[in-house]
Design an enzyme around this catalytic site. Structure first.
Site, PDB file in Angstrom:
ATOM      1  N   GLU A 143     -16.339 106.552  11.332  1.00 16.08           N
ATOM      2  CA  GLU A 143     -14.987 106.100  12.485  1.00 16.08           C
ATOM      3  C   GLU A 143     -14.384 106.904  12.194  1.00 16.08           C
ATOM      4  OE1 GLU A 143     -12.124 103.225  13.029  1.00 16.08           O
ATOM      5  OE2 GLU A 143     -14.312 102.448  12.237  1.00 16.08           O
ATOM      6  N   HIS A 144     -13.689 106.641  10.828  1.00 11.49           N
ATOM      7  CA  HIS A 144     -12.094 107.436  10.264  1.00 11.49           C
ATOM      8  C   HIS A 144     -12.372 108.815  10.689  1.00 11.49           C
ATOM      9  CE1 HIS A 144      -9.766 103.826   8.290  1.00 11.49           C
ATOM     10  NE2 HIS A 144     -10.110 103.612   8.521  1.00 11.49           N
TER      11      HIS A 144
ATOM     12  N   GLU B  93      -7.658 100.895   1.890  1.00 11.96           N
ATOM     13  CA  GLU B  93      -7.536  99.527   2.996  1.00 11.96           C
ATOM     14  C   GLU B  93      -8.905  98.459   2.567  1.00 11.96           C
ATOM     15  OE1 GLU B  93     -10.481  99.874   7.310  1.00 11.96           O
ATOM     16  OE2 GLU B  93      -9.228 101.546   6.894  1.00 11.96           O
TER      17      GLU B  93
END
Length: 425
Positions: A70-71, A143
Site C-alpha cells: 500500500e505504501h 511507523e
C-alpha cells in the site's frame, strides 16, 4: 447495470461486474457537492499464505506485505508521488490496510476527473525497485515503532493475543522490523499480480453522478487483463477456545485502559442479523442508558461510554468493549454479572426497543455522508454483503432472537480482558 434499492431509506446502488471480474458500485447522491471514490483489493494482513492462481505455486510471504505494498503504490518512475499530485489538486487522498483488504481513495468537490485519472494510473502501474523498497523499510520501521508505543494499539493487539493462538489476525498489520526486512521487489510484484487482479477488487463511488455515464468514464481508464482463477488462501485451523483469559502491559498512560472481548464461535446462517443483535446487546449491557453504565459513572469508574466493536470474517469473529477506568477488573465483573442477569431474567422489552431504535437511527445517519457510504459498501463487499441489507433486515431482529444470541455468543469461557496499566503502578 444491476440496481439494488433500499425501500426504507430510498437509496439506490448501481452494480456492474465487468468482464475482467472487477465489481463497480455507484451510489448516486443528488445535490451533494462532495464526491468520494474508493478502490479496494481483497488483500489484507491475514493473507500471508496462499496458492497463486496461474502457477499453482504455494507462497508464504513475510508479515506486513499488504501494508508495505500500500505504501509503495504511490511512487512513480519519474520520481513523483501520486499522493502529492492529488493533494496539489486540492483532493483529499489517502489509503489504508486492514485485516482483510487494502483501499485507495480520495474525496473532492472539484477536479474529480483529474483525480480519477491519477487513481487509476497509479493503482494499475506499480513501480518497485531495490532502492525504493529499501528506503521504505526505514520509513515503515519508524511507523512500527510508533505503534509499539501507542497504548490504544497495544491494547487491541493484547486482546487479539488473548483470543487467538495461531490466527493471523493477531499479527500487527504493519508486521515487525524483522519481517519487513525480508520484503523484496519480487515479493511485492508477486503479491500485486495475484491480489491486484480486477477479479479480486471492488470500486465504490458515491456522489452526484449519472451512474451509466460514470461507468463509461471508468471503463475508458481500465487496462485489459487476462483472467485468473480463484486465489486459494491458506489459514490455520479455526480455534474454538480462547488463547488466554487476560493480558496486562505497563505503558505511559495516566489511567488504565481496558478492552474486554468475547470470542464468537456461535454458528448462525445470517451474519447481518447476528451483527445487528450483537450491537443491540453491547449497548444494552454497558451503553449510556444501561444500569451498569449509570452505576459505574456515579462511582467514578467510567467517565464516558465505552467504545463497542464487532469484527467478523470467515476466519474470526469477536465483540469488543473498550475504555478507560481506574479499576478495569470491576468493569469486567460488572459486565459478567449484567450478562448473567440478562440471561436469567430475560431482556427487558422497553430497553430493547429503545436501543433498537437508536441503532437503526445510527445506520440511517451513515447515509448522509458520501465517505461513510463508500467505505461501508467496500468493507461489506469484502464480506460478500450488501450494505442495504442492514437496513432491510433490521426489523427481523426480535427480542427473542437477540436473547438467543446473548446466550450463545456471550459465554464466560470465551471472555478475555486486555489491560494497559500506568508504568508507575
Amino acid at each position: 447495470m444491476k440496481i439494488i434499492e433500499s425501500s426504507k431509506i430510498k437509496e439506490k446502488a448501481y452494480i456492474e461486474k465487468l468482464e475482467s471480474g472487477l465489481t463497480i458500485i455507484i451510489i448516486p447522491k443528488k445535490n451533494t457537492k462532495k464526491k468520494y471514490i474508493i478502490w479496494g483489493t481483497h488483500f489484507g494482513s491475514i493473507d500471508n499464505h496462499f496458492i497463486m492462481p496461474k502457477t499453482e505455486e504455494e507462497v508464504y510471504i513475510p508479515d506486513g506485505v499488504a501494508h508495505f505494498l500500500e505504501h509503495k503504490m504511490f511512487e512513480q518512475p519519474n520520481g513523483t508521488n501520486s499522493l502529492d499530485t492529488l493533494m496539489a489538486l486540492g483532493i483529499d487522498a489517502n489509503a489504508y490496510t486492514t485485516n482483510d483488504h487494502t483501499a485507495y481513495l480520495f474525496e473532492c468537490t472539484n477536479h474529480f476527473e483529474e483525480g480519477l485519472n491519477e487513481l487509476l494510473d497509479y493503482v494499475q502501474h506499480p513501480y518497485f525497485t531495490e532502492q525504493n523498497v529499501e528506503k521504505e523499510k526505514g520509513i515503515i520501521g519508524q511507523e512500527i515503532g510508533m505503534y509499539d508505543d501507542d497504548p490504544g494499539w497495544q491494547l487491541y493487539m493484547g486482546a487479539m493475543d488473548c483470543m487467538y493462538k495461531e490466527n493471523p489476525i493477531k499479527i500487527d498489520i504493519a508486521g515487525t522490523v524483522e519481517s519487513i526486512s525480508k520484503i523484496t521487489p519480487e515479493v511485492l510484484y508477486k503479491c500485486y499480480e495475484t491480489f491486484y487482479h480486477p477479479s479480486n477488487m471492488t470500486m465504490v463511488v458515491c456522489g452526484d453522478f449519472e451512474p451509466e455515464k460514470l461507468l463509461e468514464e471508468i471503463k475508458k481508464r481500465l487496462e485489459i487483463k487476462e483472467g485468473q482463477g480463484e486465489i486459494k488462501r491458506i489459514y490455520p485451523s479455526k480455534e474454538e477456545k480462547i488463547n488466554k483469559p487476560f493480558k496486562i502491559k505497563q505503558m505511559e498512560v495516566s489511567i488504565p485502559l481496558f478492552m474486554i472481548g468475547y470470542k464468537d464461535t456461535a454458528k448462525y446462517e445470517n451474519d447481518i442479523k447476528k451483527h445487528i443483535a450483537i450491537e443491540i446487546l453491547l449497548n444494552m449491557i454497558i451503553g449510556k442508558s444501561s444500569d451498569l453504565y449509570q452505576k459505574c459513572y456515579k462511582e467514578g469508574l467510567l467517565l464516558s461510554q465505552p467504545d463497542f466493536d464487532y469484527e467478523f470474517s470467515d476466519q474470526y469473529a469477536h465483540s469488543l468493549i473498550s475504555g478507560a477506568s481506574k479499576d478495569p477488573k470491576k468493569i469486567e465483573q460488572g459486565i459478567l454479572e449484567t450478562i448473567e442477569k440478562m440471561k436469567q431474567e430475560g431482556i427487558k422489552q422497553e430497553h430493547f426497543e429503545r436501543i433498537r431504535r437508536k441503532i437503526y437511527g445510527d445506520y440511517v445517519v451513515e447515509y448522509n455522508s458520501v465517505a461513510d457510504i463508500a467505505r461501508m459498501f467496500l468493507a461489506d463487499s469484502m464480506k460478500k454483503i450488501h450494505s442495504f441489507d442492514y437496513i432491510e433486515q433490521f426489523e427481523t431482529v426480535t427480542k427473542e432472537y437477540t436473547q438467543e444470541v446473548l446466550r450463545t455468543v456471550f459465554q464466560k469461557e470465551n471472555e478475555i480482558i486486555s489491560i494497559i496499566e500506568p508504568n508507575n503502578k
